[in-house]
Design a protein around this motif. Structure first.
Motif, PDB file in Angstrom:
ATOM      1  N   ALA B 151     -13.834 -27.635  57.692  1.00  0.00           N
ATOM      2  CA  ALA B 151     -13.017 -26.566  58.239  1.00  0.00           C
ATOM      3  C   ALA B 151     -11.931 -27.123  59.137  1.00  0.00           C
ATOM      4  O   ALA B 151     -10.865 -26.533  59.281  1.00  0.00           O
ATOM      5  N   SER B 160      -6.813 -25.003  62.499  1.00  0.00           N
ATOM      6  CA  SER B 160      -7.892 -25.628  61.750  1.00  0.00           C
ATOM      7  C   SER B 160      -8.946 -26.149  62.699  1.00  0.00           C
ATOM      8  O   SER B 160     -10.151 -26.009  62.470  1.00  0.00           O
ATOM      9  N   TYR B 167     -16.878 -22.598  63.756  1.00  0.00           N
ATOM     10  CA  TYR B 167     -17.884 -22.727  62.706  1.00  0.00           C
ATOM     11  C   TYR B 167     -19.070 -23.528  63.224  1.00  0.00           C
ATOM     12  O   TYR B 167     -20.227 -23.176  63.016  1.00  0.00           O
ATOM     13  N   TYR B 238     -12.437 -18.917  58.103  1.00  0.00           N
ATOM     14  CA  TYR B 238     -11.890 -19.062  56.761  1.00  0.00           C
ATOM     15  C   TYR B 238     -10.374 -19.016  56.773  1.00  0.00           C
ATOM     16  O   TYR B 238      -9.726 -19.541  55.876  1.00  0.00           O
ATOM     17  N   GLU B 239      -9.810 -18.338  57.780  1.00  0.00           N
ATOM     18  CA  GLU B 239      -8.364 -18.281  57.795  1.00  0.00           C
ATOM     19  C   GLU B 239      -7.781 -19.581  58.323  1.00  0.00           C
ATOM     20  O   GLU B 239      -6.716 -20.014  57.891  1.00  0.00           O
ATOM     21  N   ALA B 241      -9.047 -22.649  58.100  1.00  0.00           N
ATOM     22  CA  ALA B 241      -9.188 -23.787  57.198  1.00  0.00           C
ATOM     23  C   ALA B 241      -8.048 -23.783  56.189  1.00  0.00           C
ATOM     24  O   ALA B 241      -7.532 -22.722  55.859  1.00  0.00           O
ATOM     25  N   ASN B 243      -6.093 -23.727  52.658  1.00  0.00           N
ATOM     26  CA  ASN B 243      -6.382 -22.773  51.574  1.00  0.00           C
ATOM     27  C   ASN B 243      -7.387 -23.270  50.573  1.00  0.00           C
ATOM     28  O   ASN B 243      -8.263 -22.527  50.133  1.00  0.00           O
ATOM     29  N   THR B 246     -10.789 -23.121  51.894  1.00  0.00           N
ATOM     30  CA  THR B 246     -11.287 -21.735  51.963  1.00  0.00           C
ATOM     31  C   THR B 246     -11.834 -21.299  50.614  1.00  0.00           C
ATOM     32  O   THR B 246     -12.852 -20.609  50.545  1.00  0.00           O
ATOM     33  N   LEU B 250     -15.584 -19.962  50.176  1.00  0.00           N
ATOM     34  CA  LEU B 250     -15.906 -18.577  49.869  1.00  0.00           C
ATOM     35  C   LEU B 250     -16.916 -18.454  48.755  1.00  0.00           C
ATOM     36  O   LEU B 250     -17.559 -17.444  48.617  1.00  0.00           O
ATOM     37  N   LYS B 302      -5.139 -14.183  53.599  1.00  0.00           N
ATOM     38  CA  LYS B 302      -6.447 -14.832  53.599  1.00  0.00           C
ATOM     39  C   LYS B 302      -7.475 -13.991  54.327  1.00  0.00           C
ATOM     40  O   LYS B 302      -8.629 -13.922  53.905  1.00  0.00           O
ATOM     41  N   ARG B 303      -7.052 -13.338  55.403  1.00  0.00           N
ATOM     42  CA  ARG B 303      -8.026 -12.495  56.096  1.00  0.00           C
ATOM     43  C   ARG B 303      -8.441 -11.327  55.224  1.00  0.00           C
ATOM     44  O   ARG B 303      -9.593 -10.916  55.226  1.00  0.00           O
ATOM     45  N   VAL B 306     -10.953 -12.611  52.894  1.00  0.00           N
ATOM     46  CA  VAL B 306     -12.236 -12.863  53.531  1.00  0.00           C
ATOM     47  C   VAL B 306     -12.996 -11.571  53.726  1.00  0.00           C
ATOM     48  O   VAL B 306     -14.205 -11.495  53.451  1.00  0.00           O
TER      49      VAL B 306
END
Lengths: 488, 483
Positions: B151, B160, B167, B238-239, B241, B243, B246, B250, B302-303, B306
């Motif tokens: 991450a 990041s 995390y 996740y946002e 990290a 792309n 991610t 996921l 990205k959010r 997620v």
């Protein structure tokens, strides 16, 4: 069934799909010709289907089945009976008209337009001919995707996104409840095959619940008050061909669902909820007709009149006798022709002047006489003048409804008067009066393509109005079988 | 004497192969990228492609394993674990495949993330074959440690780094909860092996202490799965990290953790079904409701993805909480189709340069018409509209829920899928119908991504025509718990 004999129904179903894939690869100047000829060929095939149809039995004919999910006992069965055949013909009749309407008015993404309509044709045909409940639901919902793109991409500019959203979400919300009901039925019966489900006994309480879930989905599609709001928006924002197919076929999906699924499978619940349907239909007829009187947008007027006519149809279906149901099917077919033709007329006007507001129009008969004659003919069809197909339909519906409930019949008959009011007033303001020539600089009457487009509609309306027995004789046995099945 | 241990290495061939190759690649990378003689080459692309080949070989090894069914030490080898191993390896393969071009563009020149992806894949393979608490915890910890570093692997971005720290903190916390649950169960039964637990629970009385242990275990797992109400870390992590990472985050851990979850709860704790079914049902309903409303407010792509993944986890938990054969079958069908849709989505996002906000996607139809239609079809499928693949997964899920009398769960699932339809269609609207506000970039899509996009779009469009193979296959996998 002989293995060598090819399946006519499967061909009708899949041919538009294959053509849509073929159109991805055709050169640009051949797209229109190939699309139009394929849809006309499909219409001819459906006429052959009608000729080979046997009127004397209520069994499903031209049966085919493809096993979709054998482990879960779901098979994609298709078949035609007396009610379905006419919707198949109506669908294959309207699609060439839609494609022809967009011949010059669609300026961009022509290939995608033709592909969208051909895919839509396949999906709509699949809805009508499928004999499996789950797959009926799948195709019932999947017509939303091409319609969403048609309204969004080729619609008129102002509020088309909002209209497409409303159309999508309204119909989806009603339908997901139907999905749960179908899964419950599947859990109880172990199969979703329609012919087996007709013989399944659902308990009374469960029938009520399932009928209500189905109702929530079909009521939005019909559309019944108060979930009718998506219809005027969608019609106004859609391109002409989109409105034609929306009014011509997509509204019939709801009432077809009532006729095919709600009534035979849940007879007790149907009798229980008939007063509800009567109330909602009568309110819709009167309210929609009165609302029409206030509209200023041409397409909205015809859209609201569609609401009123479709609620006539539900009134006829739930009268639960032979005249009522046959009248409702005939009114569905006639409305498919008359409303679509009215939308075509409005489309012709819109193509020339790019406005749909009534105040800019007047005195069309002075500059566009042929158009005025055709518009008058279809307006008289909308009013249900004797001699046109709508009259036969409405007369049979009213006679059916009078047998069950005379008060409702009286109220519904008043709808005819309102219908005359708004239709005649619309025609008056549009065609007669003084021409507002200071607002427009150029006029042209209908060109050859448009006249040839209207002629089949005129022919259909007159044929159904003057010789309805040709259409009714295919329905007698199937509809009687349906009524007898529910012991109404 | 040596006959006693003759078969031991054969049992763990895929894992042994993968871990030794990842160590070898690490050494190779370190030696050559710090070599003055070769001019300090950037080896990320090189090692990525070698990793892809490694994963291919691993898939072949798993599918042609010499031993079909075995229980050895604290690990088990059966159909269920083999299927999940192949799925995890394919997920890792496609995640690395779609990230090749992205790594070059974003100048993420370090090769260590690839090695970490390989090691975490090994840990996930061990997780799905774990058969007692110790191997389960070790697998989860190895995977989590690799993920904490992954991450944070974009070293020049504060985002990041923050994602990595968040995390780490929450992952450590949830591992602690998991361990506490394990210790409670060990304390009250004296057993850690899944099979022995399954046998002992049918005899003893169902004390509340064991239910407490199950609760802690479930909470630990739900944390890892980003289910509500333990999902708070997911959007930020996740946002932040990069792309491609991610995409990997996921999909793959969800498969591994769900596999572990299913094996533990459905096999060992089957007698406590009515206790943990309630926990999972509450979590799933909350996930579905929260995801559909929270995603409406998002402005970044990205959010949004997620939160939609959190919603999907809700659906998967609904399938899992049925606790019968159809439920597990529906879970795996949903998982496979979810994997395909997510890979498609991320391949599309990675093909576009400089998209962070949803508004950046405007008028995509003008520059990339084919990509727009792919994204459109994919979004309709994620929304669950017939006749696309997403609908098939959802219908079987609701069927399993109704057949287990989880009426409330099915009703809420169906209603939230309509509500979530709104923002998926809003994305389509922005792609197709929005008027352009700024300059529009155009960048060509490289070959690997276009291949992935084509295969997954084809699947999504035409799965409806022939869904039998997946259904029969998952039925066979789910049968391992009944027999």
């Amino acid at each position: 069934m002989n293995n060598m004999e090819f399946s006519l129904l499967g061909l009708i179903l899949l041919f538009p799909c294959f053509t849509a894939v073929l159109l991805l690869f055709t050169p640009y100047n051949m797209v229109k010709i190939i699309g139009l000829s394929a849809s006309c060929f499909n219409f001819l095939l459906s006429l052959i289907l009608w000729i080979r149809f046997d009127n004397s039995t209520a069994h499903f004919q031209f049966l085919e089945s493809f096993s979709w999910l054998p482990s879960a006992n779901i098979e994609f069965g298709i078949g035609i009976d007396g009610i379905t055949i006419y919707f198949v013909i109506l669908t294959t009749f309207l699609i060439p008209a839609c494609l022809l309407v967009g011949w010059t008015s669609i300026q961009h993404s022509i290939r995608e337009y033709y592909i969208a309509f051909l895919v839509l044709e396949s999906l709509m045909l699949a809805v009508f001919v499928t004999l499996d409940l789950l797959l009926f639901y799948v195709f019932f919902e999947s017509v939303l995707i091409p319609m969403f793109f048609i309204i969004g991409i080729w619609g008129s500019r102002e509020r088309k996104i909002r209209a497409a959203f409303q159309f999508f979400l309204y119909t989806l919300l009603g339908s997901v409840l139907m999905l749960l009901a179908i899964l419950l039925i599947y859990f109880q019966a172990g199969t979703t095959d329609y012919q087996i489900l007709l013989t399944t006994n659902f308990s009374e309480k469960r029938q009520l619940l399932l009928w209500l879930a189905f109702f929530s989905s079909f009521a939005v599609k019909v559309p019944m008050i108060p979930v009718h709001i998506w219809l005027p928006e969608a019609h106004v924002e859609a391109p002409t061909a989109g409105s034609v197919i929306l009014a011509g076929i997509l509204l019939k999906l709801g009432t077809y669902g009532f006729l095919r699924f709600s009534i035979p499978m849940f007879p007790h619940a149907t009798l229980f909820f008939t007063p509800l349907i009567y109330t909602m239909s009568v309110i819709a007829i009167i309210y929609a007709s009165l609302t029409t009187l206030r509209q200023v947008d041409l397409k909205k007027i015809i859209a609201y009149s569609s609401v009123a006519h479709m609620n006539y149809v539900t009134l006829g279906i739930f009268s639960l006798n032979l005249q009522g149901i046959e009248g409702s099917i005939l009114l569905m077919l006639s409305h498919g022709l008359v409303s679509s033709a009215l939308f075509l007329c409005v489309g012709c006007l819109y193509e020339r002047t790019h406005t749909r507001l009534l105040k800019y129009y007047g005195g069309c008969v002075q500059t566009m006489p042929i158009f005025s004659i055709l518009f008058l003919f279809f307006t008289l069809g909308n009013i249900s003048l004797p001699g046109t197909s709508s009259f036969v339909g409405e007369f049979l519906i009213l006679s059916g409804v009078f047998q069950t409930n005379p008060f409702v019949g009286c109220l519904a008959a008043s709808g005819m008067i309102f219908g005359t009011a708004y239709s005649m007033w619309l025609y008056n303001r549009l065609a007669f009066c003084n021409s507002k020539y200071h607002l427009f600089t150029a006029y042209s009457d209908l060109n050859r393509r448009e006249i040839l487009l209207f002629l089949p509609f005129v022919f259909g309306v007159l044929w159904m109005g003057l010789f309805p027995e040709v259409f009714l004789e295919g329905m007698h046995v199937s509809v009687s079988h349906l009524i007898q099945h529910g012991n109404f | 004497m040596k006959e006693l241990f003759l078969n031991d290495f054969k049992l763990a061939i895929p894992e042994l192969f993968l871990i030794s190759i990842s160590i070898f690649l690490l050494v190779y990378g370190v030696v050559y990228s710090t070599s003055n003689l070769k001019g300090y080459p950037i080896l990320s692309n090189n090692i990525s492609r070698l990793a892809l080949i490694t994963l291919c070989f691993s898939i072949i090894l798993v599918m042609n394993h010499p031993i079909k069914e075995a229980v050895f030490f604290s690990l088990i080898l059966d159909d269920f674990s083999s299927f999940l191993k192949v799925l995890i390896l394919i997920c890792s393969f496609t995640s690395i495949l779609i990230s090749l071009d992205y790594l070059k563009e974003e100048k993420l020149n370090s090769f260590e993330p690839i090695i970490l992806i390989l090691i975490s894949t090994v840990s996930m393979l061990l997780m799905v074959s774990s058969y007692d608490f110790i191997s389960m915890y070790l697998g989860i910890e190895l995977q989590s440690l690799c993920f904490y570093v992954l991450a944070a692997c974009k070293r020049d971005s504060e985002f990041s780094t923050e994602a990595g720290i968040k995390y780490f903190l929450l992952g450590a916390f949830s591992s602690g909860l998991l361990l506490f649950g394990c210790s409670l169960i060990y304390g009250f039964t004296g057993l850690i092996h899944f099979e022995e637990l399954a046998k002992v629970f049918s005899g003893i009385e169902h004390t509340n202490a064991i239910k407490l242990g199950i609760l802690f275990l479930a909470v630990g797992f739900l944390f890892k799965l980003t289910a509500v109400p333990f999902h708070m870390w997911a959007p930020d992590v996740y946002e932040g990290a990069p792309n491609s990472i991610t995409a990997f985050f996921l999909i793959t851990p969800k498969i591994a953790i769900l596999g572990l979850f299913v094996r533990l709860f459905l096999y060992s704790f089957y007698d406590f079904l009515f206790s943990w079914q309630v926990i999972l049902l509450i979590s799933s309903i909350a996930s579905m409701i929260l995801a559909c409303f929270a995603a409406m407010a998002q402005k970044k792509i990205k959010r949004l993805l997620v939160y939609s993944a959190i919603g999907h986890v809700g659906y998967m938990l609904l399938a899992f909480s049925c606790g019968n054969l159809e439920g597990i079958q529906a879970l795996f069908i949903y998982l496979v189709i979810y994997f395909i849709m997510t890979i498609n989505m991320f391949a599309s996002i990675l093909s576009l340069r400089h998209v962070k906000y949803i508004a950046d996607l405007h008028q995509l139809v003008r520059t990339n018409p084919l990509l727009s239609i792919t994204m459109g079809v994919n979004l309709f499928s994620i929304a669950g509209i017939p006749p696309l693949a997403g609908f098939c997964s959802k219908f079987y899920l609701f069927f399993a829920a109704i057949s287990s009398s989880l009426y409330l769960g099915a009703l809420i699932g169906v209603l939230t899928s309509v509500v979530s339809c709104f923002y998926y269609i809003r994305l389509i609207k922005i792609i197709y119908f929005e008027s352009p506000k700024t300059w529009i970039h155009y960048s060509t899509i490289d070959k690997e991504k276009s291949l992935i996009l084509a295969i997954t779009s084809f699947f999504i469009l035409f799965f409806f025509c022939y869904p039998s193979p997946l259904f029969i296959f998952t039925h066979k996998i789910a049968l391992t718990f009944i027999i």
